[in-house]
Every structure is written in C-alpha cells, then in structure tokens.
Design a protein around this motif. Structure first.
Motif, PDB file in Angstrom:
ATOM      1  N   ASN A  23       2.531   1.646  -3.500  1.00 53.49           N
ATOM      2  CA  ASN A  23       1.495   2.053  -4.478  1.00 53.49           C
ATOM      3  C   ASN A  23       1.076   3.541  -4.348  1.00 53.49           C
ATOM      4  O   ASN A  23       0.985   4.110  -5.382  1.00 53.49           O
ATOM      5  N   LYS A  24       0.953   4.119  -3.014  1.00 54.51           N
ATOM      6  CA  LYS A  24       0.551   5.403  -3.075  1.00 54.51           C
ATOM      7  C   LYS A  24       1.802   6.388  -3.284  1.00 54.51           C
ATOM      8  O   LYS A  24       1.551   7.395  -3.842  1.00 54.51           O
ATOM      9  N   ALA A  25       3.032   5.820  -3.165  1.00 48.55           N
ATOM     10  CA  ALA A  25       4.117   6.404  -3.602  1.00 48.55           C
ATOM     11  C   ALA A  25       4.383   6.547  -5.117  1.00 48.55           C
ATOM     12  O   ALA A  25       5.462   7.221  -5.796  1.00 48.55           O
TER      13      ALA A  25
ATOM     14  N   ASP B  64       0.975  -1.222  -0.029  1.00 50.39           N
ATOM     15  CA  ASP B  64      -0.118   0.006   0.083  1.00 50.39           C
ATOM     16  C   ASP B  64       0.964   1.225  -0.085  1.00 50.39           C
ATOM     17  O   ASP B  64       0.757   2.133  -0.761  1.00 50.39           O
ATOM     18  N   LEU B  65       1.941   1.287   0.729  1.00 48.44           N
ATOM     19  CA  LEU B  65       2.799   2.458   0.884  1.00 48.44           C
ATOM     20  C   LEU B  65       3.452   2.744  -0.376  1.00 48.44           C
ATOM     21  O   LEU B  65       3.407   3.835  -0.709  1.00 48.44           O
TER      22      LEU B  65
END
Length: 205
Positions: free
Chosen positions: A174-176, A171-172
């Motif tokens: 992907n957001k970046a 998730d981290l």
C-alpha cells in the motif's frame, strides 16, 4: 475446475492436513475436487513416484503448472546460505524436475508462475528474484526443446489470497502504491496468456 471440469492433481510437500482438506472442500460442487499427493518436487525420485500415482488413474496428463513459492526475506548482509538456497530451490530445482518427469509426456502445456521480481528486484528478496530470473530463462529454453506450449506469467502482488496476503505485506505494498491482483483478475490473465500468441505475460496493479 469450474470452467473446464478439469481433474486437478495438487502436489505438495506437506502431509495432507485439515488446512489442505479445507482448501479442497472449498470447491464444493463446482466440479471434480482436486486430489492431493504428497511429494517433494525438488527431488526427481519423489516427483517420479507422484507421477506414477497419477498415471494409475489418469491415462493422460494435459498440463503442468509450477506454482511453488518459498519466501524468506532478508538483506544480503543478513541472509544465510540456507535461506538463499531454500527459496532458490523452489524455483530452480522444481522447474528442472517437472521438465525431467513430465517432459516425456505429450502434455499440452507447461505454465510457470514467476514474478515481477524478475524485473523489479525488491530489497530483501534477492533469493526470490534469482529464482524467478532462472525460471523465466529455463522456460524459454524448454520451449525450444519440446512440442508443448511453454508459458510464463510474472505475477505482481496478490493481497487477498496466497503467501503474502498478510498485514505486513499489505501495508508494504500500500505504501509503495501497488494494488492487489484479485483471483478473478488472475484467472482472466491466465486465460489471455494461454489462448494468445505470447509466451510470457507480466501483470501488476
């Protein structure tokens, strides 16, 4: 193993367990199965004993790969000294120990698995970034002292296998906007580095 029928010796700190055996068995009939030796590679004595076990069955060690990693994320304000040291040791101490123990052997190559953290330094990973920066610099110094090839690969994010292939990191990243390096791409990158003229390669998606 699959491409070159290499005899791989896997050195790890844990006692051999079902998880490790499953990893070994996953190679199937693709080539000789890896052999596992329990040793603490941060300790010269422990790694020396592992080396002696290897030499009992193999006349020559052709290459050494440093792929050890410990992650213990925390901001500097909340990170304990033990957290910092445990992550740093996996890079600093093991780099030095493999040079001390295997550097006398006429190996073809040393390959260090480092990280793009040497350059990007993500929040919460100061301990890991420090270790990777050391590893990169140590490899450069080692290359001036021995005849073997010394190569460094600074990995980006591996999202489907490895220590950070968890929903939290997925998730981290992907957001970046950072994509996952897949195993086939990783092997291709290693092949390009090992067969090419460069000593260091960074890969990120």
């Amino acid at each position: 193993i699959k491409q070159y029928k290499a005899h791989v010796i896997w050195i790890g700190r844990r006692e051999k367990n079902d998880y490790i055996q499953a990893k070994i068995d996953s190679f199937g009939s693709g080539g000789p199965l890896p052999k596992y030796i329990q040793a603490d590679a941060t300790s010269r004595d422990s790694l020396q004993r592992a080396y002696e076990k290897i030499k009992l069955k193999h006349a020559q060690v052709h290459g050494v790969i440093h792929s050890a990693i410990v992650l213990s994320d925390a901001t500097i304000g909340s990170m304990t000294e033990e957290q910092f040291k445990s992550v740093l040791s996996a890079k600093v101490d093991i780099s030095v120990r493999i040079a001390q123990v295997f550097g006398r052997e006429a190996v073809d190559f040393f390959l260090f698995f480092s990280s793009m953290q040497s350059f990007t330094k993500a929040p919460g990973q100061s301990n890991y970034a420090a270790g990777c920066v050391f590893e990169d610099a140590f490899a450069q110094a080692l290359s001036r002292e021995i005849a073997a090839k010394v190569k460094v690969i600074n990995w980006g994010y591996w999202g489907s296998v490895g220590v950070v292939s968890t929903p939290y990191y997925q998730d981290l990243m992907n957001k970046a906007g950072i994509g996952s390096i897949e195993p086939e791409e990783g092997i291709e990158a290693i092949s390009a580095l090992m067969s090419g003229p460069f000593h260091q390669l960074g890969i990120i998606k």
